[in-house]
Design a protein around this motif. Structure first.
Motif, PDB file in Angstrom:
ATOM      1  N   LEU A 188      -1.629   7.970 -12.412  1.00  0.00           N
ATOM      2  CA  LEU A 188      -0.904   7.558 -11.218  1.00  0.00           C
ATOM      3  C   LEU A 188      -1.459   8.322 -10.026  1.00  0.00           C
ATOM      4  O   LEU A 188      -1.584   9.547 -10.076  1.00  0.00           O
ATOM      5  N   ALA A 189      -1.794   7.585  -8.968  1.00  0.00           N
ATOM      6  CA  ALA A 189      -2.356   8.184  -7.755  1.00  0.00           C
ATOM      7  C   ALA A 189      -1.408   7.947  -6.589  1.00  0.00           C
ATOM      8  O   ALA A 189      -1.314   6.821  -6.092  1.00  0.00           O
ATOM      9  N   PRO A 190      -0.651   8.969  -6.149  1.00  0.00           N
ATOM     10  CA  PRO A 190       0.311   8.789  -5.055  1.00  0.00           C
ATOM     11  C   PRO A 190      -0.384   8.457  -3.742  1.00  0.00           C
ATOM     12  O   PRO A 190      -1.536   8.821  -3.505  1.00  0.00           O
ATOM     13  N   ARG A 191       0.352   7.768  -2.868  1.00  0.00           N
ATOM     14  CA  ARG A 191      -0.128   7.474  -1.523  1.00  0.00           C
ATOM     15  C   ARG A 191       0.422   8.537  -0.577  1.00  0.00           C
ATOM     16  O   ARG A 191       1.614   8.553  -0.277  1.00  0.00           O
ATOM     17  N   GLY A 192      -0.379   9.433  -0.136  1.00  0.00           N
ATOM     18  CA  GLY A 192       0.061  10.447   0.810  1.00  0.00           C
ATOM     19  C   GLY A 192       0.680  11.653   0.140  1.00  0.00           C
ATOM     20  O   GLY A 192       1.046  11.642  -1.032  1.00  0.00           O
ATOM     21  N   TRP A 220      15.522   7.300   7.356  1.00  0.00           N
ATOM     22  CA  TRP A 220      14.792   8.329   6.626  1.00  0.00           C
ATOM     23  C   TRP A 220      15.737   9.039   5.656  1.00  0.00           C
ATOM     24  O   TRP A 220      16.952   9.066   5.857  1.00  0.00           O
ATOM     25  N   PRO A 221      15.193   9.668   4.617  1.00  0.00           N
ATOM     26  CA  PRO A 221      16.037  10.479   3.751  1.00  0.00           C
ATOM     27  C   PRO A 221      16.763  11.565   4.540  1.00  0.00           C
ATOM     28  O   PRO A 221      16.213  12.148   5.478  1.00  0.00           O
ATOM     29  N   GLY A 252       0.795  -1.223   0.000  1.00  0.00           N
ATOM     30  CA  GLY A 252       0.000   0.000   0.000  1.00  0.00           C
ATOM     31  C   GLY A 252       0.823   1.266   0.000  1.00  0.00           C
ATOM     32  O   GLY A 252       0.337   2.324   0.439  1.00  0.00           O
ATOM     33  N   LEU A 253       2.065   1.216  -0.495  1.00  0.00           N
ATOM     34  CA  LEU A 253       2.963   2.366  -0.496  1.00  0.00           C
ATOM     35  C   LEU A 253       3.094   2.958  -1.908  1.00  0.00           C
ATOM     36  O   LEU A 253       2.547   2.440  -2.877  1.00  0.00           O
ATOM     37  N   ASN A 291       6.005   6.833   2.888  1.00  0.00           N
ATOM     38  CA  ASN A 291       6.720   5.642   2.442  1.00  0.00           C
ATOM     39  C   ASN A 291       7.778   5.173   3.434  1.00  0.00           C
ATOM     40  O   ASN A 291       8.297   4.059   3.303  1.00  0.00           O
ATOM     41  N   TYR A 292       8.108   6.013   4.417  1.00  0.00           N
ATOM     42  CA  TYR A 292       9.155   5.680   5.383  1.00  0.00           C
ATOM     43  C   TYR A 292       8.593   5.475   6.789  1.00  0.00           C
ATOM     44  O   TYR A 292       9.351   5.356   7.744  1.00  0.00           O
ATOM     45  N   ARG A 293       7.282   5.414   6.897  1.00  0.00           N
ATOM     46  CA  ARG A 293       6.660   5.403   8.222  1.00  0.00           C
ATOM     47  C   ARG A 293       7.039   4.168   9.038  1.00  0.00           C
ATOM     48  O   ARG A 293       7.042   4.215  10.275  1.00  0.00           O
ATOM     49  N   LEU A 294       7.368   3.060   8.375  1.00  0.00           N
ATOM     50  CA  LEU A 294       7.697   1.836   9.086  1.00  0.00           C
ATOM     51  C   LEU A 294       9.191   1.685   9.359  1.00  0.00           C
ATOM     52  O   LEU A 294       9.610   0.699   9.984  1.00  0.00           O
TER      53      LEU A 294
END
Length: 455
Positions: free
Chosen positions: A308-312, A364-365, A283-284, A355-358
């Protein structure tokens, strides 16, 4: 208001709100399998238009030594044709005005945004769709009347497009040009004020405006603008010379690797490929969806397409600091899956935090934490803008410029460099140098720099 030249922004907003009332729009999500005139290639699963034009959605396998992950595959838009993004400029009583369009795109969260005079793919302006002609196109294709102020082939989002470029043009005319009903003349100052409002000035306008020489204080004072300044003037007060910045950029292109191979959409790993949509198994990132569209004032009134539909919501940010009277931004040599030439000059941070929540914070970047934890008083720019609504569905980024003072040292990792705003603006005149996110930030930042300099 005199015709479509607005004396004040409230008059513009009244006119702009009226555009939604006089036209009919409908955007409905539909399964990919239900898209009219689009098909899945049986041997690959790739999405394509039956005309063979517009674009395809294919798979891409990526290997690089310059990202958090060294290898992955993903869906990507392949659109090799070069479109036109053009702004027409005319001076009224000596003041430059831009002819802008209130344009509907199916992916816009609010449907209508302020767009360039011409915003059209080659398939659109050559009328593959058998629809109406693109207004004002004659000003941006040779032979043309008027003076070309800016002309560059510029990249678009490398995360979602493969090697995509559009021709960015600004043309100044002396002749009278009558605005059609969905067009109006706005001063550069008015446009820069509108850039502080969320989801109003679209991505295509922002990228073209980043190359307008008279946006700079130097141009209005009678000089030739950042893009045409001699290097010694652009470098005044800068930490590094333009030659050093260019050498840094070439070093990054040479030092890092980016290998891509187009593959069947069916062969993309970790993505669920269904008739309804294509989505990552966790789901990312983004999904590929279908939309069915009606718009009473577009070249064709009804069509369907994949998007394209981004997540968040993403974050596109520069860390910046003043060195004397010159504002510097921390530029990243960044690699994306679809980047044409290994790296581009990009913002300090360009990512979707979701995309980095987990992941733990150390993964993280770099510098993302400094942006997310910045004090409100340190934010020179903080506004949500939409990305290209013709291909991306409800894609929003938070555009931020943080004045970090001396909290971030001048000595930075090898793939980052402090550059003055005039230096980075100078590179905008050359394609495949400055990323689309960085160009948008430069356009948003200009007003705040002038306010500081003016005291």
């Amino acid at each position: 208001m005199l015709g479509s030249v607005f004396a004040s922004l409230p008059e513009f907003h009244e006119w702009f709100a009226g555009r939604s009332r006089v036209h009919r729009y409908r955007v409905e999500r539909v399964p990919l399998a239900a898209l009219d005139q689009w098909y899945r290639a049986p041997e690959t699963g790739n999405l394509g238009h039956r005309s063979g034009k517009f674009y395809t959605v294919e798979g891409l396998r990526v290997r690089t030594d310059h990202r958090e992950v060294g290898e992955w595959s993903q869906p990507i838009i392949v659109q090799p044709e070069i479109g036109i993004l053009g702004i027409l400029v005319k001076r009224f009583q000596g003041v430059p005005h831009c002819l802008m369009q209130a344009k509907m795109e199916p992916g816009n969260v609010n449907l209508i945004q302020v767009s360039p005079t011409v915003q059209a793919t080659r398939s659109n302006y050559t009328r593959v769709h058998h629809g109406a002609a693109v207004p004002y196109l004659e000003h941006f294709r040779a032979p043309r009347r008027g003076r070309v102020i800016f002309d560059a082939l510029q990249s678009e989002q490398g995360s979602w497009f493969l090697n995509k470029r559009n021709r960015n043009l600004i043309v100044e005319v002396d002749e009278d040009v009558e605005p059609h009903e969905d067009y109006c003349w706005l001063t550069v100052a008015q446009l820069r004020s509108l850039l502080t409002e969320p989801n109003l000035v679209n991505m295509d306008s922002r990228t073209v405006l980043s190359g307008m020489p008279f946006l700079s204080k130097a141009q209005r004072a009678g000089a030739t603008g950042y893009g045409r300044m001699p290097a010694r003037e652009r470098d005044a007060g800068a930490l590094h010379t333009t030659e050093q910045a260019l050498s840094w950029f070439c070093e990054a292109k040479s030092a890092y690797q980016l290998d891509r191979r187009r593959i069947a959409l069916d062969d993309v790993k970790n993505w669920l490929n269904a008739d309804d949509e294509i989505a990552h198994e966790r789901g990312l990132y983004f999904s590929v969806i279908g939309v069915d569209v009606q718009a009473s004032n577009r070249e064709v009134s009804h069509w369907s397409q994949p998007m394209l539909a981004p997540r968040g919501r993403g974050v596109v940010a520069f860390l910046g600091r003043w060195l004397g009277d010159v504002f510097h931004v921390l530029v990243q040599a960044r690699t994306e899956a679809g980047t044409a030439d290994v790296v581009e000059m990009s913002p300090t941070v360009n990512c979707a935090p979701e995309n980095y929540r987990l992941l733990p914070r150390e993964r993280w970047p770099r510098y993302l934490d400094a942006v997310l934890s910045a004090r409100p008083s340190s934010l020179l720019v903080d506004v949500v803008h939409s990305e290209e609504g013709g291909r991306f569905f409800h894609a929003e980024n938070r555009y931020v410029v943080v004045d970090v003072g001396d909290s971030v040292p001048l000595r930075v990792p090898d793939d980052y460099l402090w550059m003055s705003v005039p230096q980075l603006t100078g590179f905008v005149r050359y394609g495949s140098h400055v990323s689309v996110g960085a160009r948008s930030l430069l356009t948003c930042l200009e007003r705040r720099i002038e306010q500081r300099v003016a005291g």
